[in-house]
Design a protein around this motif. Structure first.
Motif, PDB file in Angstrom:
ATOM      1  N   GLY A   3       5.413  -1.303  -6.797  1.00 49.27           N
ATOM      2  CA  GLY A   3       5.570   0.089  -7.163  1.00 49.27           C
ATOM      3  C   GLY A   3       7.006   0.538  -7.321  1.00 49.27           C
ATOM      4  O   GLY A   3       7.289   1.726  -7.211  1.00 49.27           O
ATOM      5  N   GLY A  13      10.991   4.259  -7.197  1.00 48.86           N
ATOM      6  CA  GLY A  13       9.539   4.254  -7.127  1.00 48.86           C
ATOM      7  C   GLY A  13       8.863   4.747  -8.395  1.00 48.86           C
ATOM      8  O   GLY A  13       9.380   5.613  -9.103  1.00 48.86           O
ATOM      9  N   PRO A  15       4.569   5.529  -9.843  1.00 53.78           N
ATOM     10  CA  PRO A  15       3.190   5.634  -9.363  1.00 53.78           C
ATOM     11  C   PRO A  15       2.562   4.234  -9.254  1.00 53.78           C
ATOM     12  O   PRO A  15       2.771   3.381 -10.113  1.00 53.78           O
ATOM     13  N   TRP A  16       1.811   4.004  -8.192  1.00 49.34           N
ATOM     14  CA  TRP A  16       1.276   2.669  -7.911  1.00 49.34           C
ATOM     15  C   TRP A  16       0.450   2.107  -9.062  1.00 49.34           C
ATOM     16  O   TRP A  16       0.366   0.898  -9.239  1.00 49.34           O
ATOM     17  N   ALA A  42       8.061   8.825 -14.162  1.00 52.71           N
ATOM     18  CA  ALA A  42       8.855   9.133 -12.969  1.00 52.71           C
ATOM     19  C   ALA A  42      10.277   9.483 -13.384  1.00 52.71           C
ATOM     20  O   ALA A  42      10.808   8.930 -14.346  1.00 52.71           O
ATOM     21  N   ARG A  55      12.025   6.322  -2.993  1.00 58.14           N
ATOM     22  CA  ARG A  55      10.577   6.489  -3.160  1.00 58.14           C
ATOM     23  C   ARG A  55      10.284   7.692  -4.048  1.00 58.14           C
ATOM     24  O   ARG A  55      11.030   8.651  -4.088  1.00 58.14           O
ATOM     25  N   LEU A  56       9.160   7.628  -4.707  1.00 58.63           N
ATOM     26  CA  LEU A  56       8.652   8.726  -5.518  1.00 58.63           C
ATOM     27  C   LEU A  56       7.679   9.519  -4.648  1.00 58.63           C
ATOM     28  O   LEU A  56       6.804   8.919  -4.019  1.00 58.63           O
ATOM     29  N   GLN A  59       3.859   8.562  -4.227  1.00 57.92           N
ATOM     30  CA  GLN A  59       3.854   7.317  -4.984  1.00 57.92           C
ATOM     31  C   GLN A  59       2.545   6.536  -4.845  1.00 57.92           C
ATOM     32  O   GLN A  59       2.105   5.900  -5.793  1.00 57.92           O
ATOM     33  N   TYR A  60       1.927   6.599  -3.679  1.00 62.98           N
ATOM     34  CA  TYR A  60       0.703   5.830  -3.437  1.00 62.98           C
ATOM     35  C   TYR A  60      -0.533   6.728  -3.338  1.00 62.98           C
ATOM     36  O   TYR A  60      -1.582   6.301  -2.876  1.00 62.98           O
TER      37      TYR A  60
END
Length: 102
Positions: A3, A13, A15-16, A42, A55-56, A59-60
């Motif tokens: 990711g 990051g 999106p997963w 992103a 990290r976004l 993100q998960y």
């Protein structure tokens, strides 16, 4: 398949759902944009931290709890506290002056 994409030594990051897929990364001013299939997926502020991990938010999100293991694992490890011997400063002074040397 974690990711993240790497840009200039920093991992950003995404999106997963885009893990393992080909994306386009570009810098526009101070922003890092990540595109897939003609859509911006992103946007991050550019970081100067070498080897940083950005990290976004969310993100998960939407990933089943059982599959969250693909999220990056913590790299910090707690080490048990050890006893440290305390000596008078005179001991170090003797070594510095060569007294008691072999």
């Amino acid at each position: 398949m974690d990711g993240f994409v790497s840009w200039d030594g920093v991992r950003y990051g995404v999106p997963w759902r885009y893990s393992g897929r080909t994306v386009l990364v570009r810098q526009v001013g101070t922003k890092i944009e990540i595109w897939a299939e003609g859509e911006c997926i992103a946007t991050h502020e550019r970081s100067d931290r070498w080897s940083g991990l950005i990290r976004l938010p969310n993100q998960y999100e939407g990933l089943d709890a059982a599959e969250r293991r693909i999220a990056p694992k913590a790299i910090a490890v707690r080490v048990a506290q050890t006893d440290v011997e305390q000596r008078p400063l005179e001991v170090y002074e003797q070594f510095a002056l060569g007294v008691g040397a072999c």
